[in-house]
Design a protein around this motif. Sequence first.
Motif, PDB file in Angstrom:
ATOM      1  N   LEU A 146     -26.159 -16.068  26.768  1.00  0.00           N
ATOM      2  CA  LEU A 146     -26.486 -16.508  25.410  1.00  0.00           C
ATOM      3  C   LEU A 146     -25.254 -17.125  24.786  1.00  0.00           C
ATOM      4  N   PRO A 147     -25.328 -18.395  24.418  1.00  0.00           N
ATOM      5  CA  PRO A 147     -24.170 -18.996  23.750  1.00  0.00           C
ATOM      6  C   PRO A 147     -23.962 -18.317  22.394  1.00  0.00           C
ATOM      7  N   PRO A 148     -22.740 -18.413  21.806  1.00  0.00           N
ATOM      8  CA  PRO A 148     -22.494 -17.800  20.502  1.00  0.00           C
ATOM      9  C   PRO A 148     -23.574 -18.199  19.523  1.00  0.00           C
ATOM     10  N   ARG A 188     -26.819 -17.242  19.594  1.00  0.00           N
ATOM     11  CA  ARG A 188     -28.162 -16.880  20.055  1.00  0.00           C
ATOM     12  C   ARG A 188     -28.224 -15.390  20.322  1.00  0.00           C
ATOM     13  N   GLU A 189     -29.344 -14.748  20.034  1.00  0.00           N
ATOM     14  CA  GLU A 189     -29.406 -13.307  20.243  1.00  0.00           C
ATOM     15  C   GLU A 189     -30.776 -12.835  20.733  1.00  0.00           C
ATOM     16  N   THR A 190     -31.560 -13.781  21.291  1.00  0.00           N
ATOM     17  CA  THR A 190     -32.842 -13.377  21.883  1.00  0.00           C
ATOM     18  C   THR A 190     -32.952 -13.958  23.283  1.00  0.00           C
ATOM     19  N   VAL A 191     -33.797 -13.311  24.099  1.00  0.00           N
ATOM     20  CA  VAL A 191     -34.079 -13.828  25.443  1.00  0.00           C
ATOM     21  C   VAL A 191     -35.572 -14.058  25.561  1.00  0.00           C
ATOM     22  N   ASP A 192     -35.967 -14.837  26.561  1.00  0.00           N
ATOM     23  CA  ASP A 192     -37.397 -15.107  26.693  1.00  0.00           C
ATOM     24  C   ASP A 192     -38.122 -13.920  27.320  1.00  0.00           C
ATOM     25  N   ASP A 193     -39.442 -14.004  27.355  1.00  0.00           N
ATOM     26  CA  ASP A 193     -40.285 -12.874  27.751  1.00  0.00           C
ATOM     27  C   ASP A 193     -40.109 -12.452  29.205  1.00  0.00           C
ATOM     28  N   THR A 194     -39.586 -13.355  30.043  1.00  0.00           N
ATOM     29  CA  THR A 194     -39.534 -13.017  31.469  1.00  0.00           C
ATOM     30  C   THR A 194     -38.445 -11.986  31.764  1.00  0.00           C
ATOM     31  N   MET A 195     -37.464 -11.815  30.883  1.00  0.00           N
ATOM     32  CA  MET A 195     -36.416 -10.799  31.113  1.00  0.00           C
ATOM     33  C   MET A 195     -36.989  -9.419  30.819  1.00  0.00           C
ATOM     34  N   LYS A 196     -36.763  -8.497  31.755  1.00  0.00           N
ATOM     35  CA  LYS A 196     -37.369  -7.161  31.638  1.00  0.00           C
ATOM     36  C   LYS A 196     -36.360  -6.150  31.107  1.00  0.00           C
TER      37      LYS A 196
END
Lengths: 699, 699
Positions: free
Chosen positions: A510-512, A514-522
């Motif tokens: 995550l670049p400085p 950003r603080e969310t990830v997409d749904d595929t990360m478990k």
Amino acid sequence: MSLEKLFNPRGIAIAGASGDPTRPGGQTVRALNQYGYQGGIYPINPRYSELAGHKCYPSISAIDGACDLVVIALPAAQTPALLRECGAKGIGFAVILGGGFRETGEEGARIEAEMLAAAKESKVRVIGPNCLGLVNVHAHVFAAFGSIARDPAHTPGGVSAVIQSGGFGNGLVLQCSLAGVGFRYIVASGNESDITAPELMSAFVDDPHTKVILAYLEGVTDGRGLMEIGRRALAARKPILILKAGNTEQGKRAAASHTANLTGQYDIYRAAFRQCGIIEVTDIHEAADFALALLAGRLPKGRNVALMGGSGGSAAVFGDAADAVGLTLPPLTAATTALLEKSLPTMGSLKNPIDYTAGYPRPETADSFLRAYSAVLADPGIDQLTFMFASAGRAQLQLAGDLLEQAMPKFNKPVLAFSAMTAEIAPEGFAKLREIGVPVLPSPARVARAMAMLADYAEALARIPKPGTDAPAPAIVLPALPAGAATLDEHASKAVLAAAGVPVTRDVLLPPGRETVDDTMKFPLAVKIVSRDIAHRSDIGGVRLNVANAQELKEAVAGVTANARRAAPAAQLAGVLVSEMVAGGVETIVGVVNDAGFGPVVAFGIGGVMAEAIRDMSYRVAPFGPDDARAMIDEIRLRALLDGGRGRPACDIDALAGILVRVSELAWQMRERLAEMDINPLIVGPQGAVAADALVVLR
Amino acid sequence: MSLEKLFNPRGIAIAGASGDPTRPGGQTVRALNQYGYQGGIYPINPRYSELAGHKCYPSISAIDGACDLVVIALPAAQTPALLRECGAKGIGFAVILGGGFRETGEEGARIEAEMLAAAKESKVRVIGPNCLGLVNVHAHVFAAFGSIARDPAHTPGGVSAVIQSGGFGNGLVLQCSLAGVGFRYIVASGNESDITAPELMSAFVDDPHTKVILAYLEGVTDGRGLMEIGRRALAARKPILILKAGNTEQGKRAAASHTANLTGQYDIYRAAFRQCGIIEVTDIHEAADFALALLAGRLPKGRNVALMGGSGGSAAVFGDAADAVGLTLPPLTAATTALLEKSLPTMGSLKNPIDYTAGYPRPETADSFLRAYSAVLADPGIDQLTFMFASAGRAQLQLAGDLLEQAMPKFNKPVLAFSAMTAEIAPEGFAKLREIGVPVLPSPARVARAMAMLADYAEALARIPKPGTDAPAPAIVLPALPAGAATLDEHASKAVLAAAGVPVTRDVLLPPGRETVDDTMKFPLAVKIVSRDIAHRSDIGGVRLNVANAQELKEAVAGVTANARRAAPAAQLAGVLVSEMVAGGVETIVGVVNDAGFGPVVAFGIGGVMAEAIRDMSYRVAPFGPDDARAMIDEIRLRALLDGGRGRPACDIDALAGILVRVSELAWQMRERLAEMDINPLIVGPQGAVAADALVVLR
């Protein structure tokens, strides 16, 4: 190039020859005279016309016969000119006895470089300088001085030796000789300016009369070259025995004062030895024991041994030693037992170990014993046989020798014996046992270790890849790498591993901001700050583990970023790495170092402070195949932790071995660029294994 | 009772004497004749009137001279009657050579019991049966047959030996003899029906001419007796060397076929040896090396050694071995270095290890060398000196011997040497070095191990308690214990430990129905079901840890009770144990086993699967003091884990050692009742340690 004329010269010139037998040049002439060298002997000394019964020459150019070797016993500064003279005369080999070269400092190093340049230019190959020289025991060649050129003369035989210390090395050779080992070539290699220990060992592999190679080594600069020779020797079935010194802090310090050969870690040498079938010996008497066992020429098919003897105590001592070296005393077959019941007294034990009681072997029981020996040798479950003669006297040794002479030829199985007697006390028995190839060693434990060595060597032979099966691994398509020295961050390091087929945990940088990830990360996730300027990120609060949901993720990203800013305000932050976490499994460590002598070497161990406290790592020189990978897994002392138990499942050893092989191939392919690599941890589960963190350092 | 007349009999009767030298009785007579025994020789055999030059007697009662010892070479069944005859005649000792006793089965065991009863009744002490007998080398007493009574005869000297296997043990003695060790008494102790190996060792301690005791042991039934003799020998400065066999599965199996002495675990033997200063030897050549080093009679003050030599390779090999056995090659003082600079050639190294280069020691440099030797021996930081002669020849060995003879007497420091030569090759030098007490061993590593053994032995001597300091521990006032065999629950077990002063976690046993504790109990708490009928309570959900408050406690008590009822409906529940939990610290394990031979033995190790995987435990026979407690802590391979680091504080070693001492005193006091005890874990923190769970099993 062939070193044949170095070992078997038609004539030998001695530059700096002297009539004074206390001087090196004088000792060489004396030894050549005394031990009966048959070639030309050409003393060089302008002050004499005759020396020790030989015409003395004013210079190399004046020599009037065939000459292939010059022994140089002159001050260091005179050697370059002398080598040029040799070149002009067509003498291809020189042994430089004297010191005063790089072992003495800067000026000596300059002279050594000049000497080496003169040698190369003149096409003269050089042994030494700063060495005791070389001996061909069979042809009485003594291009040597000091203890190596002095009584007691060595017995001729099948062992050729290279020694990186004249005094100790010749002591090793001498003790082996006293134990009954015969020698062929003995070379004290000194500073190894030109011809090195590995090149000499290579020549021994090619020498048809050398059966076993012995080396005293403090180090080699080309570790891979040594391994290549080891593999060639293995293919030629010529065992190499190496006594390696300078392995510890104090040993290194002692060696450093007299050698320039010291490189590499002992752990890496030991791994390299195992990989190429080189046999390590740990003391002088072990070298003698192993040489005798190997010269007997028989190898076992496995690790099962039978023991016969009249001394229960010897069997107990042997049993303990066998346990320690992985030899088994298995039950005999019913057929063998039945034959033994018919042949031996029943008051002892007819189970393996077989105790026939001390007083029973006598001429009148010879036939029974012959049947018993043959029955045990014929047992299909027995790979080697040992006799515990213990303190049995002359008559029993002789009787056993005579019977074994009849029993052994049908079965190509090694037979070794323990006797507390010596060849002086029981000459006939010892002579017979030697003649039929039964090494007699002075303790049951030493017999067990020699038998285990034979089994180890047979296993190394069995590991030689069949032709066609050792094709090079296909090239790995690597991601673009920065030019020059650089430390790759976890994300980039894992990309390199993934390219080699090593499973890695899924992650996203995550670049400085950003603080969310997409749904595929478990979930759960690990959150780590990424910055080349921060080395120990967990120490500054730059790591959060077990992040369970999106809200926690937000807080974690903010938290590690804030901690990093507070702890290292000047650090440039590349962002935050978010990785999936692996549940369960055993944390292991896989590392790569790029050794100066051996190139990339892979290390393996269990993770955590306990494993670190006992330095429980195994090593292999890259690249290597699944056999070596499995062996390095099996070598660690904490191996049992991978077997599961107590509710934990067993680890996937196949997957782990596969990853070690792929890491070794990756390290080999990247050898020009790789400084080091670390996978810590590699989490090994019941099905598969995955790199949860990684670090690649380029050079 | 004194065994003096056993070893020095005025006369020897041979029951079953024979003129046939292949028969045991014939061999004894031959040996007594051949080696010049000066006492009376009384062959007993009714069929002859004269035998091998001696008057032959029809019976023991017919003997007409002084006789203290009978050698019995008769069938087992005849021995009881013969011993009664001996008793009647006043003969106090018998050596029973033959077998046919308990080693052959039930009938043999019956005869052995009968024999022993006859011996006791007749006041005859017995060596054997089923043994090779005994030898007094100095007085040419051969109450023996087989190899022990045969050439080569042993050299007289200061070592007395007891061997639990004639064939192997005599081989051990023979190899030591060949290495230059002289012997006094040699006893093959056979079945040890009456006189045991420890009793013989005890007699050797009392013998003024025995300087060193050597034993080959497969086991002793009275381990504490052996330790007592070890302590007595230590106080008398008579080192005991033991080669112990039957230590592994295969070794035990081999020994079991011929001995009845096998008891106890090897780990416990090794611990016992260390506790009482017995020196373990691991192979025959090590026994010879160690005996030579001890017979030289000098002991070092510490573990610092200096090395001098002309062979850099030997120094490197020595350095490696020194590292492995904890010897240090320290820098020399400035004064020593200045003296060396004046005395030795500067082309070598004048730092420790000191390399004077191979060719330098010559008669004309003798004065310089004498100064150099003296300077190094005088260095206050040096405890021992070693010479690496390596392959240096006769002249150098002789020169060094002459110079050391002058230099050594002023300094009572051990000097040992490595030479690859032998006494046959360099007789003068070897004789001189032997005369002045410089053992010459055939490898640098073996020299290092012998020097380390001397340092170990000196440390064992220093550990002997000063008079008045080894007062027995005050008696522990124990809580009431159930009569007979019983397993105490955690609460009761911790009460026993607490009585001995071992800190335990505070706990309270809640009877069924209660689910609260008073305010003094501090959260977090551990909650465990208590039932004698449930062995592995965590497996059935009978344990809850980290219970944080009163509400959680209620739930936990209900939960573990319900789980126990479900898993073991028939189990009787004593209640629920609630204990305070300990934060941080390292989990260790302290155990006690009550060994058949050694009584209570305390074991110590780190907790967890890793430590278990490498079987990392140390042992001491109880009771013991703080020195042994600290040694057993230092012995474990994972010792470094107790030092903290990486943010973890160092553990309180004083507290841990104190607890080990108290456990050992408790175990000793409870020795009649204790079957086993386990503290798992004992949590060792930065200040203090506490038993968080415990189990006491009574017998």
